[in-house]
Design an enzyme around this catalytic site. Structure first.
Site, PDB file in Angstrom:
ATOM      1  N   HIS A  56       0.854  -1.187   0.000  1.00 51.88           N
ATOM      2  CA  HIS A  56       0.000   0.000   0.000  1.00 51.88           C
ATOM      3  C   HIS A  56       0.894   1.242   0.000  1.00 51.88           C
ATOM      4  CE1 HIS A  56      -3.343  -2.609   0.698  1.00 51.88           C
ATOM      5  NE2 HIS A  56      -2.940  -2.963   1.911  1.00 51.88           N
ATOM      6  N   HIS A 218      -7.352  -4.101  -1.176  1.00 49.25           N
ATOM      7  CA  HIS A 218      -6.755  -5.396  -1.502  1.00 49.25           C
ATOM      8  C   HIS A 218      -7.404  -5.978  -2.755  1.00 49.25           C
ATOM      9  CE1 HIS A 218      -6.474  -4.817   2.897  1.00 49.25           C
ATOM     10  NE2 HIS A 218      -5.242  -5.222   2.708  1.00 49.25           N
TER      11      HIS A 218
END
Length: 355
Positions: A56, A218
């Protein structure tokens, strides 16, 4: 799959080593792996710690530094860090005033950070927690009980980091964190899927005229798959959803420092409305060109003006990504003079710096 990696099992270590070499103001610890400021703990200041699955980036390790995080714990790709990482990291960064843990509402993160909180409490360290659940897309998802914690985490880490430098106590930071969480709203869309190195193929397939509306960081599903037509239509749909899904009650878990136990607490999300002053974050989910992000911001600014909301500050770029996912998220955080002052306070991290 074509990626700039060597072996799947060495991806995280090599990337963290590169981060430390590129930014000597950071210290990359091994066994267990976590990242802290190289200057060591600051006496008398509450330390701020966050973390989560890798890829991320720059969240979270890229936000370690002056005016933001004191430490960050990276897990494997899209996998929560283990409790021993949070425990050891907290021991390194604590300057005697305790540690605040910022936790994104994903099941793995919640379980492991809660265990770490209990271990730190048992060790005698003052510890408090703030949970982020800003995603308005879905009430529950494949990976959460409740709403997901996404890009408002970046804004919270900046604001709480500045408040800690200001000298706020652990209790005051916890209260401020709940305020920031309750006033922040995020939503993402994907035009395609990300490719996890271990899988070697995209996590889902979209037709050329489709988008995943309300996607998670995700790659997990959102509200639904919708037709993709134009930028303006996509941003309009995102804006209406952010506004329409703002007001709701939910139950969160809060660490009771006095009792040394978890308790459930009802909190209210505050809907965005006319006259609100906001920080607007237009965030690249992975492989969206910066030029397209500015197009998104242009339309968002038009919609905010039409709705009577004032964008006081903005961020446009890559801050909370999902590997190479083509997509974008929008975060709107309602702010006041205090939060704007904290936002403008100096920050010096690999990914965010001003002042």
């Amino acid at each position: 799959m074509k990626k700039l990696i060597n072996k799947v099992e060495s991806v995280l270590n090599e990337q963290l080593l590169g981060l430390g070499e590129a930014h000597p103001e950071l210290l990359v610890h091994q066994e267990p792996v976590f990242v802290t400021r190289a200057v060591g703990p600051i006496q008398g200041k509450v330390a701020i710690l966050s973390g989560g699955g890798s890829d991320h980036e720059p969240m979270h390790c890229g936000f370690v530094g002056e005016g933001m995080l004191d430490g960050a714990c990276p897990g494997e790709i899209f996998t929560s860090p283990t409790p021993d990482k949070m425990y050891e990291c907290a021991q390194v960064i604590d300057g005697g005033s305790g540690v605040l843990l910022i936790i994104k509402n994903y099941t793995g993160d919640m379980l492991n950070f809660e265990t770490a909180t209990e271990l730190l409490h048992d060790s005698g360290m003052p510890v408090a927690t703030v949970t982020v659940d800003d995603d308005v897309a879905v009430k529950d998802s494949l990976y959460t009980a409740g709403r997901r914690g996404v890009a408002n985490t970046v804004l919270m880490e900046k604001l709480l980091g500045a408040a800690a430098v200001r000298g706020d106590s652990l209790d005051a930071l916890e209260m401020l964190g709940h305020k920031i969480n309750n006033q922040g709203h995020s939503l993402g869309i994907a035009l395609g899927a990300c490719t996890v190195p271990a899988a070697g193929r995209p996590s889902f397939v979209l037709a050329d005229n489709e988008m995943e509306f309300g996607v998670g960081i995700h790659g997990e599903p959102g509200i639904e798959r919708r037709p993709f037509t134009t930028l303006n239509n996509a941003v309009d749909d995102m804006f209406h959803t952010l506004i329409d899904h703002g007001n709701y009650q939910r139950t969160i878990r809060v660490w009771d420092r006095l009792k040394g136990a978890w308790r459930e607490e009802s909190q209210s999300k505050r809907a965005l409305t006319r006259g609100d002053r906001v920080i607007a974050l237009v965030n690249n989910l992975g492989s969206t060109p910066l030029s397209e992000l500015y197009g998104v911001y242009h339309r968002l600014a038009e919609r905010c003006a039409e709705a009577g909301m004032i964008i006081e500050r903005n961020l446009v770029g890559s801050y909370c990504t999902s590997l190479d996912m083509p997509g974008v998220s929008i975060t709107l955080l309602q702010v006041d003079d205090e939060l704007l002052s904290l936002w403008d306070a100096p920050v010096k991290t690999p990914a965010l710096r001003w002042g």
